[in-house]
Design a protein around this motif. Sequence first.
Motif, short mmCIF file in Angstrom:
data_model
loop_
_atom_site.label_atom_id
_atom_site.label_comp_id
_atom_site.label_asym_id
_atom_site.label_seq_id
_atom_site.Cartn_x
_atom_site.Cartn_y
_atom_site.Cartn_z
N PHE A 139 0.94 -1.19 0.52
CA PHE A 139 0.33 -0.29 -0.49
C PHE A 139 0.83 1.44 0.11
O PHE A 139 0.01 2.08 -0.72
CB PHE A 139 -1.34 0.08 1.08
N ASN A 142 1.54 1.80 -3.88
CA ASN A 142 0.25 2.16 -4.59
C ASN A 142 -0.29 2.66 -3.67
O ASN A 142 -1.67 1.65 -2.60
CB ASN A 142 -0.14 0.16 -4.97
N SER A 143 -0.46 3.70 -3.94
CA SER A 143 -2.03 4.67 -2.31
C SER A 143 -2.95 4.73 -3.56
O SER A 143 -4.30 4.58 -2.81
CB SER A 143 -1.47 6.38 -2.72
N GLU A 144 -2.82 4.39 -4.81
CA GLU A 144 -4.07 4.28 -5.27
C GLU A 144 -5.19 2.95 -4.77
O GLU A 144 -6.90 2.63 -4.42
CB GLU A 144 -4.40 3.78 -7.38
N ALA A 145 -4.29 2.00 -5.00
CA ALA A 145 -4.83 0.36 -3.96
C ALA A 145 -5.38 1.03 -2.73
O ALA A 145 -6.11 0.19 -2.20
CB ALA A 145 -4.02 -0.51 -4.07
N THR A 147 -6.68 3.52 -1.16
CA THR A 147 -8.30 4.02 -1.73
C THR A 147 -9.20 3.04 -1.78
O THR A 147 -10.38 2.85 -1.80
CB THR A 147 -8.13 5.09 -2.35
N ALA A 148 -8.72 2.22 -3.02
CA ALA A 148 -9.50 1.62 -3.06
C ALA A 148 -10.72 0.45 -2.29
O ALA A 148 -11.40 -0.23 -2.06
CB ALA A 148 -9.14 0.09 -4.78
N TYR A 151 -12.30 1.67 0.35
CA TYR A 151 -14.12 1.74 -0.12
C TYR A 151 -14.41 0.94 -0.22
O TYR A 151 -15.90 0.61 0.52
CB TYR A 151 -14.54 2.61 -1.45
#
Length: 230
Positions: A139, A142-145, A147-148, A151
Amino acid sequence: MTASNESLRYVSYPTQSLAKSCKLVPTMIMGVLVEKRKYSVHQWVGTFFITAGIVIFNLNNIKRDDKTSSTYGLCLVGLSLIMDGLNSSYQGLVKVSDPKKYRILGASESMLWINTFAITFFFPVAVISGQFFTAIKFFSRNSEALTAILYLNLMAAIGQHFIFLTIVSFSSLVCTTITTVRKFMTIILSVAVFGHSFSWSQWCSVASVFFGIFLETSWKKTEQKVIKVY
């Protein structure tokens, strides 16, 4: 859930989905063994048609040359099904416990304590196995992961609340039926939204599922009429 998630490392997702389609069966078997429940013929037959329909439908999604499944992975899937059945049965036992001796937990309380126990039990396991630190490194890159996943957990928490609400208000079998059929309905909706086509065997499986639902629904209506008469 641990066995189910771990099994994906050793079996394909379609294979796991096929096995999880049979979730109603262990739920009813454990209901008989643990809760001493008595299910009507309508319920058994309805469960058979629902399970058979979903299994036949999912069989069409599994490639014949799929050889990624291992014996260990299949054992994990089987263990997951057994635990699902036991979990449903013990949730039912908690629900029907003597209110004079024990206060019946609400949906939010049940969800809170079960998840608290899960964190207490699995956090040390994740640390000892090294999976916790591996996830932190992943993580961080991979900051986008991240966030996902936040959610995803938010949506899962909302959905889980309704699951516990169903168990408290109705029964574990009703909840299992809803969650099983819900996945199936998602596939059906894809036909209308994305224009997917079904084979004749898949359409037969659709009819089987709805017939099973009809049997269980008609039995409940009949039972309610009998209760009103008496």
